[in-house]
Structures are given as structure tokens and as C-alpha cells.
Scaffold this active site. Structure first.
Site, short mmCIF file in Angstrom:
data_model
loop_
_atom_site.label_atom_id
_atom_site.label_comp_id
_atom_site.label_asym_id
_atom_site.label_seq_id
_atom_site.Cartn_x
_atom_site.Cartn_y
_atom_site.Cartn_z
N TYR A 33 54.31 60.58 13.28
CA TYR A 33 54.04 60.46 11.85
C TYR A 33 53.24 61.66 11.36
O TYR A 33 52.65 62.40 12.14
CB TYR A 33 53.30 59.16 11.54
CG TYR A 33 51.82 59.16 11.86
CD1 TYR A 33 50.87 59.33 10.86
CD2 TYR A 33 51.37 58.96 13.17
CE1 TYR A 33 49.52 59.31 11.15
CE2 TYR A 33 50.02 58.94 13.46
CZ TYR A 33 49.09 59.11 12.44
OH TYR A 33 47.76 59.11 12.74
N ARG A 52 53.35 70.88 12.14
CA ARG A 52 52.85 69.99 13.20
C ARG A 52 53.83 68.85 13.47
O ARG A 52 54.01 68.43 14.62
CB ARG A 52 51.48 69.44 12.82
CG ARG A 52 50.82 68.64 13.94
CD ARG A 52 49.40 68.26 13.60
NE ARG A 52 49.32 67.35 12.46
CZ ARG A 52 48.18 66.90 11.94
NH1 ARG A 52 47.02 67.27 12.46
NH2 ARG A 52 48.19 66.09 10.90
N ARG A 100 66.59 47.11 23.40
CA ARG A 100 65.32 47.43 24.04
C ARG A 100 65.52 47.83 25.49
O ARG A 100 66.02 47.07 26.31
CB ARG A 100 64.35 46.24 23.96
CG ARG A 100 62.95 46.61 24.45
CD ARG A 100 62.00 45.43 24.41
NE ARG A 100 60.64 45.87 24.77
CZ ARG A 100 60.21 46.06 26.01
NH1 ARG A 100 61.03 45.83 27.05
NH2 ARG A 100 58.98 46.48 26.24
N LYS A 147 51.09 63.71 17.53
CA LYS A 147 50.70 62.74 16.50
C LYS A 147 51.65 61.54 16.52
O LYS A 147 52.52 61.39 15.65
CB LYS A 147 50.66 63.40 15.12
CG LYS A 147 49.89 62.61 14.07
CD LYS A 147 49.71 63.44 12.82
CE LYS A 147 49.00 62.66 11.72
NZ LYS A 147 47.57 62.43 12.02
N GLU A 179 36.87 63.61 18.84
CA GLU A 179 37.22 63.69 17.41
C GLU A 179 37.00 62.33 16.80
O GLU A 179 36.57 61.38 17.47
CB GLU A 179 38.67 64.13 17.23
CG GLU A 179 39.68 63.23 17.92
CD GLU A 179 41.09 63.79 17.88
OE1 GLU A 179 41.39 64.62 17.01
OE2 GLU A 179 41.90 63.38 18.72
N LEU A 204 43.85 66.03 18.43
CA LEU A 204 44.93 66.42 17.54
C LEU A 204 44.55 67.72 16.84
O LEU A 204 43.42 67.85 16.36
CB LEU A 204 45.17 65.33 16.49
CG LEU A 204 46.35 65.58 15.56
CD1 LEU A 204 47.67 65.36 16.28
CD2 LEU A 204 46.25 64.68 14.33
#
Length: 287
Positions: A33, A52, A100, A147, A179, A204
């Protein structure tokens, strides 16, 4: 009025925005995301976020669903359709939909979703007055430079912090701050040195972080990208965090430790002011 959502080549109302229960983002958090801020109808640092996004997708072997230039056009259209003046555009790209199974086919078609959220970014109480933050162990996986939507550790750390009366949380590993739960962490020493942890697989690579470091260097502020301990943070002259949805937010207390006089510091406020001005003028308005 309901929001318009972009999902797999269509703009639909939020009531009609649906994804299969066999989506791998839902089943495995097999998804990436990104979040870009919007201020006065302008996208902020969007080129950094999309760069990114492309890197994160490549790191887990999901193809970009389309060129960045086409994503920008879709972002702009979504902002126009939702008349978004201030807030964020959220992008999520999953590996796709399949029965799945831990394994996946090489030719899966990604699912691509975008939505907008109205947020008070530039005039929030935290931005004006500063926030208090908690500390928590960093229990995340070791590829934090990607991310992904795998955010359970941050969810739990933030909930614990909020329940204890804090506005956010910084994470700690091996007695060093990595962070924030959804932000980059900064301190300013009594010698006016700006310190933040260097990029690695441990954190990140923040887009707002990158923009603020550039501003700091242009302002001739000494910058050190190195590890720092909670004790250094407690004794800092100033502290702040950065993120796409909060820009530069002063930190005035870490647990029971008040930072300096308990008010946002002058260097933090100067960086905040410059970044805000760039956000308001750095790109063409969409609406």
C-alpha cells in the site's frame, strides 16, 4: 454523498466496492500500500510515494498494474470525483485472487484499489501543540523497508499507546528506536544536530522523511543518520515525527519524559513551516 472508490479499472460508489474473499491481500496480507497526502487539492510528494510503491511491489514479485503516469491520472480523477481538498489518497495493490494456497501462479493479475479519506493534516491539534508518545518493543518482521499491509504489530502497539493516553508510539529494538508505528522518528540534540535512523531493512524509507532531510540540509542544519537510544530521545532538545498523513509533528513527551520545556521546539516548527509551504505550492492543484 458517498465516496467514489477506484477498483480494478472502474470508479464505483463505496457501497458497490467489493473484492473477493479469495483476494490474497485479505487471506495473507499479500499486498502493498501507499498513502499520498492532498493539501488544497494538490498531491504532496506523490512522485516519491509512487517510486516507493514500485520498489515495494518489485521486492515481493507483484507487477505494477500500470505505468506510474497512468496511476497519477487515476489519482487526480478520484480526487476530483470526491472533491478532496485535504486528506489522503490510499492505494492498495494485492497479488490477486485465487484459491487459498501459499503458492501462487506467476501470471496472477493484481487487484488494484484506491480510495480517498478526508483528514485535517495542516491544522491538527498535534501539529500545533505537539503530541505525547509511548515506546513499545518492535515485534515486526525483518523486511520493514517493504510497505506491506501486514500491520498487526503496529495496530496492537498503537492501540496500547492510545489506551494509555498517548497519541502515538515509537518502536524499540536492541535498545534503539527504529521508527514510529506509522512514521519516521527524529530528535534534535542540544548541539542542534538532527538525528534519525539510517534507511535499512529495519525501517521504512519514509517519503516525508526524505523531503524533510532535504529541507534540513538546505537550511544548513547538521544531519546525522545513525541509531539513537530512548535515553538520547529523553534528553533531546527537540523531537518530532514525520509521515504522509501528519507531515512534521512535534513530540513534546516520550512516556513520562518531557522534552525540553514541553513545547514544540523552534527548529521543528521551522521545518514544519517550510514543509507546509512546499505542500501548498509544490504541485499543480487538481481541483
Amino acid at each position: 454523498m458517498t465516496r467514489t472508490i477506484y477498483i480494478n479499472d472502474q470508479f464505483v460508489s463505496e457501497q458497490d466496492a467489493k473484492i473477493s474473499i479469495f483476494d490474497r491481500g485479505f487471506l495473507f496480507a499479500d499486498a502493498i500500500y501507499e498513502v499520498s497526502a492532498v493539501v488544497e487539492g494538490r498531491l504532496v510528494d506523490n512522485d516519491l510515494h509512487l517510486t516507493r510503491l514500485e520498489r515495494s511491489l518489485g521486492e515481493i514479485d507483484i507487477p505494477m498494474p500500470m505505468p506510474k503516469e497512468d496511476i497519477i491520472k487515476l489519482q487526480a480523477e478520484l480526487i476530483r470525483r470526491n472533491n478532496l481538498r485535504e486528506g489522503v489518497v490510499y492505494i492498495q495493490i494485492t497479488r490477486g485472487t485465487a484459491e487459498r494456497d501459499f503458492g501462487y501462479a506467476a501470471d496472477m493479475k493484481p487487484n488494484f484499489v484506491m480510495l480517498t479519506q478526508v483528514k485535517n493534516i495542516t491544522n491538527s491539534a498535534g501539529a500545533k501543540n505537539g503530541i505525547a508518545i509511548d515506546l513499545a518493543p518492535d515485534n515486526r518482521w525483518t523486511r520493514r523497508d517493504i510497505k506491506t499491509t501486514m500491520l498487526l504489530a503496529q495496530v496492537l502497539a498503537k492501540k496500547t499507546a492510545h489506551d494509555a493516553g498517548y497519541q502515538d508510539v515509537w518502536l524499540v529494538e536492541d535498545n534503539h528506536i527504529t521508527e514510529g508505528g506509522s512514521s519516521s522518528a527524529f530528535i534534535i540534540t542540544k548541539d542542534n544536530v538532527l538525528i534519525t535512523r539510517p534507511n535499512s531493512n529495519k525501517i521504512l524509507p519514509g517519503c516525508t522523511r526524505k523531503a524533510v532531510l532535504k529541507i534540513a540540509e538546505e537550511q544548513n542544519l547538521t544531519v546525522e543518520e545513525r541509531l539513537f537510544t530512548p535515553e538520547e530521545a529523553f534528553n533531546a532538545k527537540e523531537a518530532f515525527l514525520t509521515s504522509a498523513s501528519s507531515f512534521v509533528t512535534p513530540v513534546i513527551r516520550i512516556q513520562e519524559h518531557v522534552i525540553a520545556d514541553g513545547r514544540p521546539g523552534p527548529l521543528t516548527l521551522r521545518l514544519q513551516e517550510i514543509y507546509m509551504e512546499l505542500a501548498r505550492t509544490g504541485s499543480e492543484p487538481i481541483i
